[in-house]
Design a protein around this motif. Structure first.
Motif, PDB file in Angstrom:
ATOM      1  N   ASP A 123       0.811  -1.218   0.000  1.00 50.40           N
ATOM      2  CA  ASP A 123       0.000   0.000   0.000  1.00 50.40           C
ATOM      3  C   ASP A 123       0.843   1.266   0.000  1.00 50.40           C
ATOM      4  O   ASP A 123       0.434   2.285  -0.544  1.00 50.40           O
ATOM      5  N   VAL A 158      -6.734   6.832  -5.688  1.00 49.48           N
ATOM      6  CA  VAL A 158      -6.862   5.417  -6.027  1.00 49.48           C
ATOM      7  C   VAL A 158      -5.895   5.096  -7.159  1.00 49.48           C
ATOM      8  O   VAL A 158      -6.053   5.588  -8.277  1.00 49.48           O
ATOM      9  N   LEU A 185     -15.649   0.365  -4.699  1.00 50.99           N
ATOM     10  CA  LEU A 185     -14.591   1.079  -3.985  1.00 50.99           C
ATOM     11  C   LEU A 185     -14.952   2.541  -3.784  1.00 50.99           C
ATOM     12  O   LEU A 185     -14.819   3.090  -2.683  1.00 50.99           O
ATOM     13  N   VAL A 200      -4.760   4.346  -1.971  1.00 53.35           N
ATOM     14  CA  VAL A 200      -5.088   2.917  -1.969  1.00 53.35           C
ATOM     15  C   VAL A 200      -4.948   2.378  -3.390  1.00 53.35           C
ATOM     16  O   VAL A 200      -4.999   3.118  -4.367  1.00 53.35           O
ATOM     17  N   TRP A 201      -4.799   1.070  -3.470  1.00 55.42           N
ATOM     18  CA  TRP A 201      -4.799   0.404  -4.767  1.00 55.42           C
ATOM     19  C   TRP A 201      -6.225   0.156  -5.226  1.00 55.42           C
ATOM     20  O   TRP A 201      -7.090  -0.193  -4.419  1.00 55.42           O
ATOM     21  N   GLY A 202      -6.439   0.300  -6.529  1.00 54.75           N
ATOM     22  CA  GLY A 202      -7.730  -0.013  -7.126  1.00 54.75           C
ATOM     23  C   GLY A 202      -7.609  -1.241  -7.992  1.00 54.75           C
ATOM     24  O   GLY A 202      -7.106  -1.168  -9.119  1.00 54.75           O
ATOM     25  N   LEU A 213      -4.586  -4.904  -1.155  1.00 58.37           N
ATOM     26  CA  LEU A 213      -5.915  -4.307  -1.021  1.00 58.37           C
ATOM     27  C   LEU A 213      -6.259  -4.026   0.435  1.00 58.37           C
ATOM     28  O   LEU A 213      -7.409  -3.716   0.758  1.00 58.37           O
ATOM     29  N   ALA A 216      -7.501  -0.418   0.922  1.00 56.26           N
ATOM     30  CA  ALA A 216      -8.820  -0.256   0.309  1.00 56.26           C
ATOM     31  C   ALA A 216      -9.886  -0.960   1.136  1.00 56.26           C
ATOM     32  O   ALA A 216     -10.985  -0.429   1.341  1.00 56.26           O
ATOM     33  N   ARG A 217      -9.578  -2.146   1.617  1.00 54.71           N
ATOM     34  CA  ARG A 217     -10.546  -2.879   2.441  1.00 54.71           C
ATOM     35  C   ARG A 217     -10.820  -2.147   3.758  1.00 54.71           C
ATOM     36  O   ARG A 217     -11.913  -2.254   4.317  1.00 54.71           O
ATOM     37  N   TYR A 221     -14.247  -1.512   1.428  1.00 59.46           N
ATOM     38  CA  TYR A 221     -14.294  -2.071   0.082  1.00 59.46           C
ATOM     39  C   TYR A 221     -14.208  -3.590   0.124  1.00 59.46           C
ATOM     40  O   TYR A 221     -13.318  -4.154   0.760  1.00 59.46           O
TER      41      TYR A 221
END
Length: 257
Positions: A123, A158, A185, A200-202, A213, A216-217, A221
């Motif tokens: 991340d 993102v 997301l 965050v990563w998309g 992730l 993001a989670r 998400y």
């Protein structure tokens, strides 16, 4: 209470995929692009550039959330990248903070870190852009950080992998962000009353994914799609696709200007 969401670059590839997925009865979409937009049942449309400060100030009026997709989506000459992607993002953030927008979601990219090895992507991966386009995404993230720290604007950056209807190449099996998961997301971020500044990563829940992730989670998400479902139909990866996060098209010599 009706929520108003402004989407810049709404006529582009991602904007076209997301418009129907972000519509809901308690939300008005305000769609902005330099290209003409088809009128929607509940959508407000604005034909303007993200580089136009007056137009952006008007577009951000009475807006709760800005989803900033506008700009060049591939490599371009530096002057074009600087004008649209860098100065345009500054213009959007400046308009958003003066209008009292609650949240800006900035479409950053895996190309902000494209020259990192394509083996692991935590991340907090430090910027290592692969193109002028990638540099513009690094600058956008930096601007988002400053606008949060200096002005209190909530900004989510993102780092989008590959947001298309379905994977086409073997590289996409690790980078794919399905349009449905992209909407999930963005909705997770919109649902939070305050998220500060985050990068965050998309990506979807890809079997071959290397993007973390976790961040993001942490927003709520929950990805549901996996590019592996399309593995039998994709074209093989090149050597640079396997070596670098940015892949052949951005890390290869053909990306030069």
């Amino acid at each position: 209470m009706t929520e108003r969401v402004l989407i810049t670059g709404a006529a582009g590839g991602m904007g076209t995929l997301l418009r129907p997925r972000l519509g809901r009865p308690d939300r008005v979409l305000r769609l902005l692009d330099v290209a003409p937009l088809p009128p929607g049942d509940d959508a407000e449309t604005i034909e303007a550039s993200v580089t136009d400060a007056d137009a952006m100030a008007a577009a951000c009026r009475d807006v709760d959330v800005v989803i900033h997709l506008g700009g060049h989506s591939r490599e371009a000459p530096w002057a074009d990248i600087l004008s649209v992607n860098v100065d345009g993002t500054h213009t959007v953030l400046e308009a958003a903070r003066h209008a009292g927008v609650r949240l800006v979601i900035f479409a950053s990219s895996n190309h902000a870190v494209g020259f990192h090895p394509a083996t692991s992507a935590p991340d907090d991966l430090f910027p290592r852009p692969d193109t002028y386009y990638g540099v513009s995404k690094v600058v956008g993230e930096a601007l988002g950080s400053m606008y949060h720290d200096r002005y209190g604007l909530n900004v989510l950056c993102v780092r989008i992998g590959t947001c298309i209807e379905r994977p086409v190449t073997e590289r996409h099996l690790g980078t794919w962000l399905s349009p449905d998961d992209c909407a999930r997301l963005f909705e997770a971020a919109i649902a939070l009353p305050s998220l500060g500044f985050r990068v965050v990563w998309g990506a979807s829940a890809n079997t071959r994914g290397v993007y973390s992730l976790n961040a993001a989670r942490a927003l709520g998400y929950e990805p549901r799609d996996d590019a592996e479902s399309y593995a039998a139909d994709v074209t093989p990866a090149s050597e640079l696709d396997l070596r670098y996060i940015g892949g052949q098209d951005f890390c290869g010599p053909e990306a030069d200007h």
